[in-house]
Design a protein around this motif. Structure first.
Motif, PDB file in Angstrom:
ATOM      1  N   LEU A   8      52.510  31.461  52.614  1.00 27.20           N
ATOM      2  CA  LEU A   8      52.402  31.160  54.909  1.00 27.20           C
ATOM      3  C   LEU A   8      52.168  29.182  54.646  1.00 27.20           C
ATOM      4  O   LEU A   8      52.697  28.498  53.984  1.00 27.20           O
ATOM      5  CB  LEU A   8      50.821  31.105  54.019  1.00 27.20           C
ATOM      6  CG  LEU A   8      50.085  32.786  54.166  1.00 27.20           C
ATOM      7  CD1 LEU A   8      48.889  32.525  53.562  1.00 27.20           C
ATOM      8  CD2 LEU A   8      50.607  33.662  54.202  1.00 27.20           C
ATOM      9  N   GLU A  62      40.880  29.256  41.574  1.00 26.79           N
ATOM     10  CA  GLU A  62      39.534  28.829  42.468  1.00 26.79           C
ATOM     11  C   GLU A  62      38.104  28.716  41.880  1.00 26.79           C
ATOM     12  O   GLU A  62      37.422  29.124  41.344  1.00 26.79           O
ATOM     13  CB  GLU A  62      39.634  30.148  43.567  1.00 26.79           C
ATOM     14  CG  GLU A  62      40.700  30.088  44.519  1.00 26.79           C
ATOM     15  CD  GLU A  62      40.940  30.526  46.022  1.00 26.79           C
ATOM     16  OE1 GLU A  62      40.070  31.522  45.349  1.00 26.79           O
ATOM     17  OE2 GLU A  62      41.629  30.896  46.384  1.00 26.79           O
ATOM     18  N   ASN A  63      37.434  27.642  42.849  1.00 28.59           N
ATOM     19  CA  ASN A  63      35.723  26.718  42.109  1.00 28.59           C
ATOM     20  C   ASN A  63      35.989  26.768  41.023  1.00 28.59           C
ATOM     21  O   ASN A  63      34.757  27.024  40.585  1.00 28.59           O
ATOM     22  CB  ASN A  63      35.420  28.713  42.454  1.00 28.59           C
ATOM     23  CG  ASN A  63      35.128  29.087  44.409  1.00 28.59           C
ATOM     24  OD1 ASN A  63      34.821  28.117  45.187  1.00 28.59           O
ATOM     25  ND2 ASN A  63      35.027  30.155  44.273  1.00 28.59           N
ATOM     26  N   ARG A  64      37.007  26.546  40.169  1.00 26.12           N
ATOM     27  CA  ARG A  64      37.055  25.928  38.703  1.00 26.12           C
ATOM     28  C   ARG A  64      37.518  25.011  38.229  1.00 26.12           C
ATOM     29  O   ARG A  64      37.192  24.377  37.937  1.00 26.12           O
ATOM     30  CB  ARG A  64      37.570  27.514  37.698  1.00 26.12           C
ATOM     31  CG  ARG A  64      37.244  26.924  36.635  1.00 26.12           C
ATOM     32  CD  ARG A  64      37.731  28.223  35.729  1.00 26.12           C
ATOM     33  NE  ARG A  64      37.063  29.714  35.270  1.00 26.12           N
ATOM     34  CZ  ARG A  64      36.827  29.473  34.715  1.00 26.12           C
ATOM     35  NH1 ARG A  64      37.064  28.995  32.976  1.00 26.12           N
ATOM     36  NH2 ARG A  64      35.925  30.411  34.071  1.00 26.12           N
ATOM     37  N   PHE A  93      41.608  36.640  35.280  1.00 33.81           N
ATOM     38  CA  PHE A  93      40.772  36.588  35.336  1.00 33.81           C
ATOM     39  C   PHE A  93      39.495  35.797  37.325  1.00 33.81           C
ATOM     40  O   PHE A  93      38.908  36.163  36.511  1.00 33.81           O
ATOM     41  CB  PHE A  93      39.705  37.206  34.704  1.00 33.81           C
ATOM     42  CG  PHE A  93      40.207  38.676  33.948  1.00 33.81           C
ATOM     43  CD1 PHE A  93      40.262  38.757  32.942  1.00 33.81           C
ATOM     44  CD2 PHE A  93      40.392  39.361  34.668  1.00 33.81           C
ATOM     45  CE1 PHE A  93      41.054  39.992  32.316  1.00 33.81           C
ATOM     46  CE2 PHE A  93      40.614  40.877  34.373  1.00 33.81           C
ATOM     47  CZ  PHE A  93      40.900  40.691  32.925  1.00 33.81           C
ATOM     48  N   LYS A 114      49.400  33.120  48.861  1.00 35.15           N
ATOM     49  CA  LYS A 114      48.103  33.783  47.715  1.00 35.15           C
ATOM     50  C   LYS A 114      47.492  33.627  47.065  1.00 35.15           C
ATOM     51  O   LYS A 114      48.389  33.123  45.715  1.00 35.15           O
ATOM     52  CB  LYS A 114      48.192  35.221  48.777  1.00 35.15           C
ATOM     53  CG  LYS A 114      48.839  35.138  49.887  1.00 35.15           C
ATOM     54  CD  LYS A 114      49.399  36.765  50.130  1.00 35.15           C
ATOM     55  CE  LYS A 114      48.934  37.257  51.342  1.00 35.15           C
ATOM     56  NZ  LYS A 114      49.424  38.679  51.829  1.00 35.15           N
ATOM     57  N   GLU A 117      46.057  36.581  40.151  1.00 36.15           N
ATOM     58  CA  GLU A 117      44.980  37.320  39.061  1.00 36.15           C
ATOM     59  C   GLU A 117      46.283  37.425  38.149  1.00 36.15           C
ATOM     60  O   GLU A 117      46.996  38.502  38.150  1.00 36.15           O
ATOM     61  CB  GLU A 117      44.715  38.752  39.536  1.00 36.15           C
ATOM     62  CG  GLU A 117      43.610  39.019  40.738  1.00 36.15           C
ATOM     63  CD  GLU A 117      42.264  38.154  40.408  1.00 36.15           C
ATOM     64  OE1 GLU A 117      41.856  38.287  38.891  1.00 36.15           O
ATOM     65  OE2 GLU A 117      41.785  38.232  41.188  1.00 36.15           O
ATOM     66  N   GLN A 119      45.919  38.032  35.428  1.00 37.66           N
ATOM     67  CA  GLN A 119      46.004  39.475  34.570  1.00 37.66           C
ATOM     68  C   GLN A 119      47.134  40.469  35.012  1.00 37.66           C
ATOM     69  O   GLN A 119      46.975  41.641  34.195  1.00 37.66           O
ATOM     70  CB  GLN A 119      44.887  39.923  33.422  1.00 37.66           C
ATOM     71  CG  GLN A 119      43.877  41.145  35.687  1.00 37.66           C
ATOM     72  CD  GLN A 119      43.271  39.558  36.108  1.00 37.66           C
ATOM     73  OE1 GLN A 119      43.623  38.793  36.530  1.00 37.66           O
ATOM     74  NE2 GLN A 119      42.645  40.330  37.094  1.00 37.66           N
ATOM     75  N   ASP A 120      47.284  40.158  36.133  1.00 36.38           N
ATOM     76  CA  ASP A 120      48.004  41.583  37.181  1.00 36.38           C
ATOM     77  C   ASP A 120      49.603  42.071  36.086  1.00 36.38           C
ATOM     78  O   ASP A 120      50.378  42.240  37.220  1.00 36.38           O
ATOM     79  CB  ASP A 120      47.912  42.272  38.224  1.00 36.38           C
ATOM     80  CG  ASP A 120      46.635  42.332  38.066  1.00 36.38           C
ATOM     81  OD1 ASP A 120      45.827  42.157  39.436  1.00 36.38           O
ATOM     82  OD2 ASP A 120      45.873  43.163  37.764  1.00 36.38           O
TER      83      ASP A 120
END
Lengths: 352, 181
Positions: A8, A62-64, A93, A114, A117, A119-120
């Motif tokens: 983006l 994020e948030n970590r 995760f 974006k 994840e 693990q995917d």
């Protein structure tokens, strides 16, 4: 499923006027991150052919964690095309995001991905130690082991065919055993296996590479068959071809009938003109039978002899009136009197 | 004598209050810590299919209005390390509140409630607000209200929040399966 994170255009564009231009000329098409067997990860954003600017990658969870720059760039001829993450930098995760800076001179453009994840995005290593065992009633059992540490998170696919088949058969397997129900002992089989993270542990379409194959079938039979085919292909067929060619050549030379059919004689019209050249010495008109007078008429300086024809006066008939003296010849009005002098054309006419 | 009796009485109950304080946990878990092997088996054989169907349903709805939105209740969506069961419980209980949201497709919220109830059942957990269990009774008896059917073209914030909740629940189950064995 290979996740192709879409970029983006960030609201942090420094120079809005040139932003779109720079984006159009130098923007990477997308970043692709893959975790290889959960040991390391690479995020690639292009190749040397498509990229011209200087690129730098920043990532965070994020948030970590705080934003961190890539410590190990992957380069191609001096241009950064990707980033290498070791195992300690990978957290599954947790939403993972990437920011790429593209700079050209004093201008910089930022691309934000974006959330991903990780693990995917796991691609396990190919299975190893493929082993085949003979079971009872013509059954084969194929087993293998996987370098991936969590066997419960894997599903597998087995691909096989025999030496008599043309297409590969593929089967999905949940465990690490594959049973082949009915085997033909006269055939020679080849098996491959590959793995993928199953839906219990992730959501990915990234299959591993195919394993090193394992074969089953009588080794001696296959070698004899190979030797048999070798002799046929490299000795028998060439010799037979040469003999056939030789026979054809002999036939061509010896049998004129065959030669004439294959190499028809080109017609020679010269014999038809032997009479012209030999008998008539090239005189076409004589050979063609053209009448002599026609031939003569075609000559350019043709002149015709004048043939004089004269009419003798009759002897016993009346004397001409002008010789009796009593009658003077009538002179037709307007008609001048004919001269009485002799002319060579007197009482004569020209006959042609 | 009355003084002695009173003193004795208070002495005898003196240790009761501290004992109660020690024995009562700060955060009482409403999950029975069942056999993990059983939980794994039920997840793999039963629940995973409903989860996959729900995730596929999520992909059919347009989510343009959901991009780059931070939700107020985002802490519910975290799957904490070593606390996967508690996180799953929290997510499942949170998802139950969407069952009565009329702006969301009836089939979609019913399926989401089914997955929530299935999660709670597999983990043998309850929600803090017991009213939410009534939803599971309704869902299991196929008793749903005649809410309006959301068009697949309409997007709203409640739908976005539910979709994110579902995605987090799926990821948390993946983490539980991958790590806790």
């Amino acid at each position: 499923m290979a996740v192709h994170a879409a970029f983006l255009v960030s609201t942090l564009l420094l120079l809005c006027g040139m932003g779109p231009c720079l984006a159009a000329a130098h923007s990477p098409s997308g970043v692709e991150c893959v975790l290889f067997n959960e040991e390391y990860m690479t995020c690639m954003w292009g190749s040397r052919e498509t990229l011209t600017a200087n690129y730098s990658l920043y990532y965070w969870y994020e948030n970590r964690s705080p934003v961190v720059e890539c410590k190990h760039y992957l380069q191609d001829q001096g241009v950064s095309i990707g980033c290498y993450f070791n195992q300690s930098e990978i957290i599954q995760f947790q939403p993972f995001r990437v920011l790429i800076n593209a700079s050209l001179g004093s201008r910089t453009l930022k691309f934000l991905s974006k959330p991903m994840e990780l693990q995917d995005l796991v691609k396990p290593e190919a299975p190893v130690n493929l082993t085949i065992r003979n079971m009872s009633s013509n059954q084969l059992q194929l087993t293998w082991t996987s370098p991936y540490p969590k066997a419960q998170c894997l599903e597998h696919a087995v691909k096989y065919k025999s030496n008599k088949d043309t297409n590969w058969m593929e089967h999905q397997v949940k465990g690490d055993i594959f049973s082949f129900p009915s085997v033909d002992y006269e055939k020679y089989y080849t098996f491959y296996v590959r793995s993928k993270i199953n839906s219990y542990c992730g959501r990915t379409q990234l299959w591993s590479e195919w394993s090193v194959p394992v074969v089953w079938g009588s080794n001696s039979t296959s070698k004899e068959e190979q030797l048999h085919w070798f002799w046929i292909h490299t000795v028998l067929i060439p010799i037979a071809s040469c003999l056939l060619l030789l026979v054809l050549v002999v036939l061509l030379v010896r049998m004129e009938r065959v030669w004439v059919i294959l190499m028809p004689r080109i017609p020679n019209p010269s014999k038809n003109f032997d009479e012209l050249f030999i008998t008539h010495n090239g005189n076409f008109q004589e050979w063609a039978g053209v009448p002599k007078d026609v031939v003569e008429s075609f000559r350019p300086n043709y002149s015709e002899n004048i043939c004089y024809v004269s009419e003798l006066p009759p002897k016993d008939s009346c004397e001409p009136l002008w010789e009796s003296g009593n009658y003077s010849p009538s002179v037709m009005p307007g008609t001048p009197a004919a001269p009485r002098e002799h002319s060579p054309y007197k009482n004569s006419y020209v006959g042609l | 004598l009355s003084h002695v009796m009173a003193t004795t009485f208070f002495r005898s109950i003196f240790w009761v209050l501290p004992l109660l304080l020690v024995l009562s946990p700060v955060n009482s878990s409403s999950c029975a810590m069942g056999n993990k092997t059983t939980i794994h088996a039920k997840y793999k054989n039963i629940l995973i299919h409903d989860i996959n169907e729900l995730v596929n349903m999520s992909a059919e709805y347009r989510d343009r209005c959901c991009k780059n939105k931070k939700h107020e209740n985002s802490k519910v969506f975290f799957c904490n390390d070593t606390q996967e069961i508690e996180s799953l419980q929290s997510m499942a209980c949170n998802m139950l509140r969407f069952f009565h949201k009329q702006k969301i497709s009836k089939d979609y919220r019913r399926k989401a409630a089914l997955v929530s109830c299935g999660t709670l059942q597999v983990l043998e957990c309850k929600c803090e607000r017991h009213k939410k269990e009534k939803v599971c009774t309704q869902v299991n008896t196929h008793n749903t209200d005649t809410g309006s059917e959301q068009s697949k073209n309409k997007c709203n914030q409640e739908f976005c929040e539910l979709k994110e909740n579902i995605s987090s629940l799926r990821s948390c189950w993946n983490k539980f399966e991958k790590i806790s064995r």
